[in-house]
Design an enzyme around this catalytic site. Structure first.
Site, PDB file in Angstrom:
ATOM      1  N   LYS A 176       0.836  -1.199   0.000  1.00 46.42           N
ATOM      2  CA  LYS A 176       0.000   0.000   0.000  1.00 46.42           C
ATOM      3  C   LYS A 176       0.871   1.250   0.000  1.00 46.42           C
ATOM      4  O   LYS A 176       1.726   1.409   0.866  1.00 46.42           O
ATOM      5  CB  LYS A 176      -0.941  -0.019   1.211  1.00 46.42           C
ATOM      6  CG  LYS A 176      -1.867  -1.233   1.223  1.00 46.42           C
ATOM      7  CD  LYS A 176      -2.709  -1.308   2.474  1.00 46.42           C
ATOM      8  CE  LYS A 176      -1.877  -1.574   3.711  1.00 46.42           C
ATOM      9  NZ  LYS A 176      -2.699  -1.840   4.913  1.00 46.42           N
ATOM     10  N   THR A 211      -8.632   9.253   8.233  1.00 42.78           N
ATOM     11  CA  THR A 211      -8.165   7.998   7.625  1.00 42.78           C
ATOM     12  C   THR A 211      -7.891   6.922   8.671  1.00 42.78           C
ATOM     13  O   THR A 211      -7.222   5.943   8.384  1.00 42.78           O
ATOM     14  CB  THR A 211      -6.881   8.254   6.811  1.00 42.78           C
ATOM     15  OG1 THR A 211      -5.884   8.831   7.684  1.00 42.78           O
ATOM     16  CG2 THR A 211      -7.144   9.203   5.642  1.00 42.78           C
ATOM     17  N   GLY A 213      -8.101   3.727  10.539  1.00 41.71           N
ATOM     18  CA  GLY A 213      -8.668   2.416  10.269  1.00 41.71           C
ATOM     19  C   GLY A 213      -8.724   2.024   8.809  1.00 41.71           C
ATOM     20  O   GLY A 213      -9.392   1.050   8.460  1.00 41.71           O
ATOM     21  N   THR A 214      -8.022   2.750   7.940  1.00 42.04           N
ATOM     22  CA  THR A 214      -8.077   2.407   6.507  1.00 42.04           C
ATOM     23  C   THR A 214      -7.489   1.021   6.233  1.00 42.04           C
ATOM     24  O   THR A 214      -8.047   0.247   5.455  1.00 42.04           O
ATOM     25  CB  THR A 214      -7.328   3.456   5.662  1.00 42.04           C
ATOM     26  OG1 THR A 214      -6.016   3.658   6.209  1.00 42.04           O
ATOM     27  CG2 THR A 214      -8.063   4.773   5.638  1.00 42.04           C
ATOM     28  N   GLY A 215      -6.371   0.693   6.872  1.00 37.14           N
ATOM     29  CA  GLY A 215      -5.750  -0.604   6.648  1.00 37.14           C
ATOM     30  C   GLY A 215      -6.613  -1.752   7.160  1.00 37.14           C
ATOM     31  O   GLY A 215      -6.748  -2.789   6.498  1.00 37.14           O
ATOM     32  N   CYS A 216      -7.207  -1.563   8.334  1.00 39.33           N
ATOM     33  CA  CYS A 216      -8.108  -2.574   8.890  1.00 39.33           C
ATOM     34  C   CYS A 216      -9.304  -2.780   7.968  1.00 39.33           C
ATOM     35  O   CYS A 216      -9.704  -3.912   7.677  1.00 39.33           O
ATOM     36  CB  CYS A 216      -8.611  -2.129  10.264  1.00 39.33           C
ATOM     37  SG  CYS A 216      -7.323  -1.752  11.465  1.00 39.33           S
TER      38      CYS A 216
END
Length: 268
Positions: A176, A211, A213-216
């Site tokens: 990412k 942003t 919690g975007t990865g979760c």
């Protein structure tokens, strides 16, 4: 007869403010038509400005949560997030050995605020025990750099590192690129094997502090879509669309990195 929803197990930490971790995963899974189950690895006191306290569960309790879900309800896909320490990682790996379901591993190491979320000594065990079980690993740029013990700054270096990590582990890697200096967000999916190839996804940057919690959210979305039977590349594409829509619909809560607008996103 209506087809039952895919059964998605999230193995991750609890975010008391609801923006990341287990709470973000449940919202994502539900919005994408899945049935959410959880194995909580760590309880955190956190909000949009930082992490105030972390209390890990014992590895034995985490493993029992996993077994309780899989042995009774069953599972169609698994998302792994924050694991915190070697005891938890070892028990999770033991609990998942032999499980026939796609596994999306988000190697959570550092919160958006910069707080460390995993014992540094546990990273080697994660790489040794969990990466070989994963269908997909989804590191951001700092995590990818940490895993390969080198400095990464641009998408070209990120692409080379994703390929290297994929060949080291046998898992597909979604690198990412939100932390690069590129004008657009560039993510790279590398799938190893006989037909090894890299696919690039990109979109414009959204000017927002919200942003958290975007990865979760992305890893949970991909796991849910895999549970629906989508092929990996399409699951990544749809998962990215879901995250982008959730960012665009963020409610604006908190004084720092605010949560996404999962509530406003309809099934894609």
């Amino acid at each position: 007869m209506t087809k039952p929803p895919p059964r998605i197990l999230s193995i991750a930490g609890s975010d008391s403010s609801g923006g990341a971790g287990i709470q973000a995963d449940i919202k994502t899974i539900a919005m994408l038509g899945g049935y959410a189950m959880t194995a909580i690895t760590t309880v955190t006191a956190q909000n949009t400005v930082g992490v105030q306290a972390i209390a890990p569960m014992s590895g034995e309790v985490v493993a029992q949560q996993i077994a309780s879900c899989i042995e009774d309800i069953g599972v169609d896909a698994i998302k792994i997030g924050m694991l915190h320490d070697a005891d938890i990682i070892t028990h999770v790996a033991d609990a998942l050995t032999g499980v026939k379901a796609p596994i999306v591993l988000d190697p959570v190491m550092i919160a958006t605020s910069g707080a460390a979320l995993i014992d540094p000594q546990a990273i080697a065990i994660m790489r040794e025990r969990l990466f070989p079980l994963a269908t997909l690993v989804t590191p951001n740029l700092p995590e990818l750099a940490h895993l390969l013990e080198r400095n990464l700054t641009d998408s070209s270096q990120m692409a080379q590192a994703a390929e290297e990590l994929a060949h080291m582990t046998g898992a597909a890697v979604l690198a990412k690129g939100g932390h690069t200096n590129d004008a657009r967000i560039i993510d790279i999916l590398y799938q190893p094997g006989e037909d090894a190839r890299a696919v690039q996804f990109d979109h414009h940057r959204i000017d927002t502090p919200h942003t958290h919690g975007t990865g979760c959210t992305l890893s949970a979305a991909i796991a849910t879509l895999l549970g629906h039977g989508q092929p990996l590349e399409h699951a990544v594409r749809l998962g990215r669309n879901f995250v982008r829509a959730a960012i665009e619909n963020a409610p604006g809560f908190g004084a720092g990195n605010g949560p996404l607008g999962h509530h406003a996103v309809r099934k894609l």
